[in-house]
Design an enzyme around this catalytic site. Structure first.
Site, PDB file in Angstrom:
ATOM      1  CB  SER A 130      -0.934  -0.038   1.151  1.00  0.00           C
ATOM      2  OG  SER A 130      -1.442   1.117   1.480  1.00  0.00           O
ATOM      3  CE1 TYR A 154      -4.524  -1.757   5.620  1.00  0.00           C
ATOM      4  CE2 TYR A 154      -3.738   0.348   5.170  1.00  0.00           C
ATOM      5  CZ  TYR A 154      -4.123  -0.958   4.715  1.00  0.00           C
ATOM      6  OH  TYR A 154      -4.160  -1.348   3.589  1.00  0.00           O
TER       7      TYR A 154
END
Length: 336
Positions: A130, A154
């Site tokens: 990501s 996250y």
């Protein structure tokens, strides 16, 4: 007729998710033989409604379960791994951080450890990472040489997963390629807390679209259409430098969009009377601006994002109109 991927026996973790469904469908169309590890099957998901669970072998349990992973890889003679399974929502990661780390971190190292033990049968391992791994960097766009520094639950979990993958590649010569992606959108995303599907749902319900804003400024993101993302995975799959070449790639459009402009574009595409958005001020948990440089992927993989945002939004609105909106749903808050 032999499919282009008929020799591919792939484990696709997270196959029933938004991205996993699109990738699974494409791989099946190309003749691949697929297996997945699923925590559960949502009967309302496009994955289930399309019957994809009947076309692949499904092992049910936790992606953090080493023995389950090993059984799937050995029993099905897996030679390729697409690792997509993850807790992917920022707010959920704040609410249940341990589960985020269990899935995103333990799931990754257990999977790679199985691949290490059985490395003679594994020819390709493709890891979904990501743009969040770069953290809140003042330097834009992010390129692959920038340090990994995710801090919130996250972002940190994805940073750990990314670094663990690089470690297994460096230390054990596993054929790993890592793709770092920006904001992904397209039909079939059932998480209506995300900006694009949440805005479409609320507008069809004649409700105000919700736009999150920060006291520090306007959120800006790079939006990547799902079909371009699938092609990114295929570019990594066909890459010949798994062992010796570059192994980390950013995938994005190279363009930044203000969240307000994306919401306005959706309204315009839907040809509805204008509805004034509702603005929610956030507490600063999210990074203000995120922007990936796709130049390495262009140069080495010959990949580029071919779908303009306007066209991607049009196809996404069409998808929900055909498939999703005839069923009643409770409107929820749309977020980045």
């Amino acid at each position: 007729m032999k499919g282009a991927l008929s020799d591919c026996r792939a484990l696709v973790t997270g196959a029933s998710g938004f991205v996993g469904t699109w990738l699974t469908q494409h791989l099946l169309e190309q003749g691949a033989e697929l297996t997945s590890i699923l925590s559960e099957l949502n009967p309302r998901s496009p994955f289930a409604k399309m019957g994809l669970d009947k076309e692949i072998r499904c092992y049910y349990g936790s992606i953090a379960d080493y023995h389950l992973i090993e059984r799937a890889i050995t029993d099905e003679r897996i030679n390729t791994v697409f690792h997509l399974a993850a807790v992917s929502m920022q707010d959920l990661a704040y609410q249940i951080p341990w589960q985020t780390f269990e899935t995103n971190v333990k799931g990754t190292y257990n999977l790679l450890e199985v691949c290490r033990i059985h490395k003679d049968q594994i020819s390709k391992i493709i890891i979904a990472s990501s743009d969040k791994v770069y953290g809140d960097s003042p330097i834009l766009p992010y390129d692959e040489e920038m340090p990994i520094q995710g801090r919130n639950p996250y972002d940190a979990s994805k940073s750990c997963s990314d670094l663990i993958s690089q470690s297994y590649r460096h230390s054990f010569s596993l054929p790993i390629v890592i793709g770092r992606f920006g904001n992904i959108y397209g039909g079939g995303d059932l998480n209506f807390r995300r900006l694009v599907p949440g805005t479409i749902q609320r507008l069809y319900g004649k409700l105000q679209p919700v736009i999150r804003i920060s006291s520090d400024g306007t959120y800006m993101r790079d939006f990547l259409y799902i079909k371009d993302l699938v092609q990114a995975y295929m570019a990594m799959y066909h890459y010949e430098g798994h062992q010796a070449g570059e192994h980390v790639f950013n995938f994005g459009t190279g363009k930044l969009w203000e969240i307000q402009k994306v919401t306005s574009l959706i309204q315009h595409t839907m040809n509805l009377d204008y509805i004034e958005p509702h603005y929610e001020v956030q507490n600063g948990r999210e990074i203000l601006h995120q922007h990936l440089s796709p130049e390495r992927a262009k140069a080495i993989l010959h990949w580029s994002a071919d779908t303009p945002l306007e066209e991607g939004i049009r196809q996404t609105v069409d998808w929900y109109e055909r498939y999703w909106l005839p069923e009643p749903h409770t409107a929820t808050t749309g977020v980045v």
